[in-house]
Design an enzyme around this catalytic site. Sequence first.
Site, PDB file in Angstrom:
ATOM      1  N   ASP A  61      60.024 100.332  28.521  1.00 16.57           N
ATOM      2  CA  ASP A  61      59.326  99.158  29.084  1.00 16.57           C
ATOM      3  C   ASP A  61      60.181  98.577  30.206  1.00 16.57           C
ATOM      4  O   ASP A  61      61.389  98.416  30.041  1.00 16.57           O
ATOM      5  CB  ASP A  61      59.173  98.062  28.012  1.00 16.57           C
ATOM      6  CG  ASP A  61      58.327  98.540  26.838  1.00 16.57           C
ATOM      7  OD1 ASP A  61      57.503  99.457  27.052  1.00 16.57           O
ATOM      8  OD2 ASP A  61      58.527  98.024  25.717  1.00 16.57           O
ATOM      9  N   GLU A  89      66.752  94.257  21.543  1.00 17.08           N
ATOM     10  CA  GLU A  89      65.620  95.008  22.092  1.00 17.08           C
ATOM     11  C   GLU A  89      65.967  95.531  23.472  1.00 17.08           C
ATOM     12  O   GLU A  89      65.457  96.546  23.911  1.00 17.08           O
ATOM     13  CB  GLU A  89      64.352  94.138  22.180  1.00 17.08           C
ATOM     14  CG  GLU A  89      63.170  94.927  22.761  1.00 17.08           C
ATOM     15  CD  GLU A  89      61.870  94.134  22.827  1.00 17.08           C
ATOM     16  OE1 GLU A  89      61.889  93.000  23.317  1.00 17.08           O
ATOM     17  OE2 GLU A  89      60.846  94.664  22.371  1.00 17.08           O
ATOM     18  N   GLU A  90      66.859  94.814  24.168  1.00 19.21           N
ATOM     19  CA  GLU A  90      67.163  95.158  25.564  1.00 19.21           C
ATOM     20  C   GLU A  90      68.266  96.199  25.684  1.00 19.21           C
ATOM     21  O   GLU A  90      68.677  96.532  26.811  1.00 19.21           O
ATOM     22  CB  GLU A  90      67.535  93.882  26.328  1.00 19.21           C
ATOM     23  CG  GLU A  90      66.490  92.785  26.288  1.00 19.21           C
ATOM     24  CD  GLU A  90      65.071  93.256  26.641  1.00 19.21           C
ATOM     25  OE1 GLU A  90      64.111  92.748  26.052  1.00 19.21           O
ATOM     26  OE2 GLU A  90      64.935  94.189  27.475  1.00 19.21           O
ATOM     27  N   LEU A 110      64.226  87.888  24.607  1.00 18.70           N
ATOM     28  CA  LEU A 110      63.155  87.189  25.308  1.00 18.70           C
ATOM     29  C   LEU A 110      61.831  87.820  24.896  1.00 18.70           C
ATOM     30  O   LEU A 110      61.421  88.853  25.415  1.00 18.70           O
ATOM     31  CB  LEU A 110      63.363  87.276  26.835  1.00 18.70           C
ATOM     32  CG  LEU A 110      62.767  86.165  27.693  1.00 18.70           C
ATOM     33  CD1 LEU A 110      61.248  86.251  27.728  1.00 18.70           C
ATOM     34  CD2 LEU A 110      63.170  84.780  27.187  1.00 18.70           C
ATOM     35  N   ASP A 111      61.171  87.176  23.920  1.00 13.44           N
ATOM     36  CA  ASP A 111      59.890  87.701  23.413  1.00 13.44           C
ATOM     37  C   ASP A 111      58.760  87.094  24.235  1.00 13.44           C
ATOM     38  O   ASP A 111      58.738  85.886  24.464  1.00 13.44           O
ATOM     39  CB  ASP A 111      59.720  87.300  21.945  1.00 13.44           C
ATOM     40  CG  ASP A 111      58.310  87.565  21.452  1.00 13.44           C
ATOM     41  OD1 ASP A 111      57.946  88.750  21.340  1.00 13.44           O
ATOM     42  OD2 ASP A 111      57.564  86.591  21.223  1.00 13.44           O
ATOM     43  N   GLU A 272      61.841  91.753  15.219  1.00 17.44           N
ATOM     44  CA  GLU A 272      60.620  90.960  15.370  1.00 17.44           C
ATOM     45  C   GLU A 272      59.961  90.741  13.996  1.00 17.44           C
ATOM     46  O   GLU A 272      59.863  89.612  13.527  1.00 17.44           O
ATOM     47  CB  GLU A 272      59.649  91.649  16.351  1.00 17.44           C
ATOM     48  CG  GLU A 272      60.155  91.606  17.798  1.00 17.44           C
ATOM     49  CD  GLU A 272      59.282  92.367  18.788  1.00 17.44           C
ATOM     50  OE1 GLU A 272      58.736  93.416  18.426  1.00 17.44           O
ATOM     51  OE2 GLU A 272      59.152  91.901  19.940  1.00 17.44           O
TER      52      GLU A 272
END
Length: 327
Positions: A61, A89-90, A110-111, A272
């Site tokens: 992404d 996540e990053e 950062l969701d 999450e």
Amino acid sequence: MNIDFSTKLAKNIEEVEIRTAVLDTVNALCESARDIAKICAKGPLEAAFGDVAGTENSDGDSQKALDVRSDEIITAALKTVPVAYYASEERDDIITLEHGLPLAVASDPLDGSSNIDTNVSIGTIFAIFPAVENDPEASFLRKGSEQVAGGFFVYGPQTSLVITTGDGTELYILDWMSGKFKLAVPAMRISESAHEFAINASNFNHWHPPVRAYIEDAMKGADGPMGKKQGMRWVGSLVADANRILMRGGLFMYPADDRKGYEAGRLRILYEAHPVAFVIEQAGGKASNGTDRILDIKQDSLHERVPFVFGSVDMVEQVGEYHINAV
Ligand code: AFP
């Protein structure tokens, strides 16, 4: 202190070293959240606010500048507290901050990235586990029920923190005058039944039969098996939908569907689903993958996805019945 600790937060954690480390880490995350909220408040006035960073995350992404910046802010903060390992996540891989320290933190820094430049609420999600000494992988590839703390910040009309350490779910609101997160709700409770669901309905043609049947019946409202009109919301930021459901009940679904890459839905279990499931359960709600309790699931890889259903007990259980009846 960046948060009012006169509350009962973490008092249920018996091991003093872990309890102290959790409070220090939450305090550091609150400072990070305040810094991220300041960037969000400037919007496009902040250089590179919503721009694509030109890089990709673990799943290819494209990353927004604020995704990367938020991760950097959190990483720097966690270096100041007793956290041995950090998963994000990053980042493709786990960062070892210092072997031997008591905690391991996983985060979606950062969701809601797709909402960054639309002035819609976004947030930061975090899960805190006891570290497994000299074993970063084992510190994160485990059941969500092993969390010692979990929760999320929302950068919206208020900057808020929803958090649990296993003794109820608390809501804190950032008081900008003092710079402190202050307790607003000592024990959040989700109503057992409600009549509002959140799902990205544009994926209807890709859903599996149980989900399609549930939503079709919900759309029938008072004329259908649910016997009442059902409302619908979809923010596109998990933290915003979760916060609404904590405040007024409802159901959230990001199910598996037949699109490539969505065989297990979109949301990641470690940083999450597990933390959101923790606060939801502690507020009297339920969280499943459609049939099984999220917190009982042990993930085999850092960025593993999971179908995610959570909210009011009656609604989550009804979704489970649709899955069982579809077999
Ligand atoms: P982004 O951070 O890439 O915007 O994804 C947000 C998210 O992970 C979660 O916060 C939302 O509930 C969900 O994805 C929205 O997914 P869709 O864009 O497919 O509706």
